[in-house]
Scaffold this motif. Structure first.
Motif: not given
Length: 694
Positions: A299, A303, A441, A444
């Motif tokens: 990713y 996060y 990604e 979002d």
């Protein structure tokens, strides 16, 4: 080679052979254990060959340098095997290929240099460049090993660092010793015989650390972070850059004749300055982060780290952190490496006004017209607007006209701020310094951050509204108490007005009337000052107050409107420490309440007495009285009253004044029989009262 080197490396070879055997004999073995056994076996072979070379000479000595290369490469491969799961190398084939290719290239280059040196019996005077290259590659691999160990340790879970700490210390000893050995050779031009021969015994000292470390749990305890990968790659790039520049500088020295040393020093200093400028360049750092996200992770974002940083930026309140709107812009821009941005909020005409800007001085747009259709588009579609697509005539924008300020290429994205499905504004982001491709990604994450930012802004707006309502509430509260005091002043002035018709010719009455008017005017001015935004009323100043004299003055004034008002004062002076105006307000409220509750001929008794260290004032009437339920639950609550037209504030304020002085207010009442208020206040001695009023 000396006899010391023979025994030293013999000990080292046997020690690492024992390590390899102990690892292979473990019941629980995994892939990493085999990598460790292989690295230990290679090191053991290198040590034993050194011992044979020291004893028998050629051909064993020809194998030493290639085996040292393989030994170092094996330990680097072992560390990468520990990081393989965390780096997701099985899924990131491109990254695996790059790492394997880099290690293979460096190992092959070293082996070639080893072969050249072995076949030629060492590097001669005509091979000076190769000799320097050989030492630099040894230094580079040692630095790489230390960087990987740093990466391995700092990313381990805190609870699992015990065994890993021993492993990292042991391997750091191996690489650190090599770094010191070859650094001295690079600086002095020749290798130290003592350091070279004792290396085997020094390496053997780390074997117990490697045996004690918990090999079976290494992989599970390692978690890689993007920050460490960023710093690792940065250090690796710096190391590679310095090695290349060192080679170039050495070439200048060889080719420069008498000017060689000057050219070498000048070149090295200049390249170091250039390297430092590139390293701290925001564009370089942004491009490196993009490449790390593409090649090392499944990713693009960490996060947890991004969310914590976003919350920390928005929640920052120290001096110089800016308003909330500016912090929101900064928090979102930082996530996508945008150098600046602006915040737009709904305007009264249906458009949007710019309310904040962060690091976006070139942007001069301050309004979006309601007729542009931009607001309804963001509200209905709730999507990230890519201005590059809009400029190219993207179909999803329905032919909407670009705002004038959006024609500039620096305008990159618009992020809608949606709160409870209502558009609360939008963020405008400046284009990143490094080219950045956006995917699902990015969109979002930006949408989520937009909603969170909108909630912060909405919460701040609600808090501002609550603060404003609180200010009105505080004003209304002050106004309610002041109205009650004004009512008492009006009653007093009405009494003066009625008596003036009968006693206007009496000089004593006229003097008393003037004093009453002056006192009332002073009190009204003080009440108006208390209503002001910045309260300029006279502050409370505690002093020694003679309660008997004060009550006598109040009773004398109140008797003009209610003749059957009697006072019963005890013997001697009775002092309390209080603000005179507040204390007067306390007794005036209670006496006026007694008058209001009594008939015109109803007797009211005000008694003053001293009981030890307490001064007790009782105010008894024979009026309407109150129920026990009203006294218990409502009497001392504001805006609760049994009197027609009463404010319900007098008893509440009287008790608050008594409590602020350190006293108390009690009440006994029966419906149809009357009420007794009892005020108990702490007394002052005469000596203390005289000192206070001195």
């Amino acid at each position: 080679m000396t006899d010391v080197g023979l025994f030293s490396h013999l000990i080292g070879g046997l020690s690492f052979a024992g390590l390899a055997i102990s690892v292979l004999l473990r019941r629980r073995r995994d892939e990493v254990a085999y990598w460790l056994a292989g690295a230990a076996a290679t090191t053991a072979l290198w040590g034993l060959i050194f011992a044979f070379g020291a004893r028998f000479g050629t051909p064993w000595t020809l194998l030493l340098s290639p085996l040292e290369t393989l030994r170092t490469a094996a330990w680097v491969a072992f560390i990468i095997a520990l990081l393989r799961v965390s780096w997701r190398l099985d899924d990131r084939l491109r990254s695996s290929f790059i790492i394997a290719g880099a290690i293979g290239f460096v190992t092959t280059a070293q082996l070639m240099l080893d072969l050249v040196g072995s076949v030629g019996g060492g590097f001669g005077a005509h091979d000076a460049l190769l000799r320097v290259l050989f030492v630099i590659t040894r230094l580079g691999v040692a630095i790489l090993g230390l960087v990987l160990l740093h990466n391995l340790y700092v990313n381990a879970q805190p609870g699992g660092r015990t065994g890993l700490r021993l492993l990292c210390i042991g391997l750091a000893g191996l690489f650190g010793y090599d770094l010191n050995l070859y650094t001295l050779q690079f600086l002095l031009g020749e290798i130290s015989d003592d350091l070279y021969n004792i290396r085997g015994a020094v390496d053997a000292m780390v074997v117990p650390l490697l045996i004690l470390s918990a090999t079976t749990a290494w992989v599970a305890r390692v978690q890689v972070s993007r920050q460490v990968v960023f710093h690792t790659l940065s250090f690796s790039i710096i190391g590679g850059y310095l090695i290349v520049m060192a080679l170039a500088a050495y070439g200048l020295r060889l080719a420069g004749g008498d000017w060689g040393r000057l050219l070498q020093i000048s070149f090295l200093f200049g390249t170091a300055i250039i390297g430092a400028v590139v390293l701290v360049s925001p564009r370089f750092r942004a491009a490196l982060r993009v490449q790390i996200a593409k090649n090392f992770f499944a990713y693009k974002y960490d996060y947890r780290q991004e969310w914590l940083r976003f919350i920390a930026t928005v929640s920052r309140t120290e001096k110089g952190s800016g308003q909330l709107s500016e912090r929101v812009v900064q928090a979102v821009c930082t996530v996508v490496d945008s150098p600046g941005g602006a915040l737009f909020a709904p305007a009264g005409d249906g458009g949007f006004d710019r309310v904040a800007r962060w690091n976006f001085s070139r942007f001069d747009g301050d309004h979006v017209e309601a007729t542009s259709g931009f607001g309804p588009f963001l509200s209905q579609r709730q999507r990230i607007v890519d201005f590059d697509e809009w400029r190219e005539g993207g179909e999803e924008y329905g032919g909407m006209a670009l705002p004038e300020w959006a024609a500039h290429r620096s305008i990159w994205l618009a992020v809608p701020l949606i709160h409870l499905d209502v558009l609360a504004g939008f963020l405008l982001l400046e284009r990143t310094l490094a080219p950045r491709d956006l995917n699902w990604e990015d969109y979002d994450l930006l949408r989520t951050l937009g909603r969170q930012a909108a909630s912060y802004i909405a919460e701040a707006s609600v808090q501002a509204a609550l603060d404003e309502a609180g200010a009105f509430d505080a004003f209304n509260r002050r106004f309610a108490f002041i109205m009650h005091d004004i009512k008492n002043l009006v009653s007093q002035l009405s009494l003066v007005s009625r008596n003036a018709e009968r006693h206007a010719d009496n000089p004593a009455f006229r003097a008393d009337m003037v004093a009453t008017l002056q006192s009332s005017v002073s009190k009204m001015n003080d009440l108006l000052a208390r209503l002001a935004q910045h309260n300029t009323a006279r502050p409370d100043v505690p002093e020694a107050v003679d309660v008997g004299e004060l009550i006598a003055q109040i009773v004398r004034i109140k008797q003009r409107g209610h003749a059957p008002l009697y006072r019963h004062l005890g013997l001697g002076p009775m002092f309390v420490q209080a603000d005179p105006a507040r204390l007067e307000q306390l007794f005036a409220h209670l006496i006026q309440n007694a008058i209001d509750a009594s008939r015109e001929d109803g007797q009211i008794d005000v008694a003053l007495d001293r009981q030890g260290d307490t001064i007790v004032v009782t105010i008894a009437d024979h009026g309407t009285g109150m129920s026990s339920a009203f006294v218990r639950t409502e009497l001392f609550k504001p805006f609760k009253s049994t009197k027609v037209g009463g404010f319900g504030i007098g008893a509440y304020e009287a008790r608050e004044i008594a409590l602020s002085i350190g006293g108390r207010l009690d009440v006994v009442s029966r419906e149809g029989e009357g009420t007794i208020f009892t005020v108990a206040l702490p007394a002052l001695s005469v000596a203390v009262s005289e000192r206070m009023n001195a």
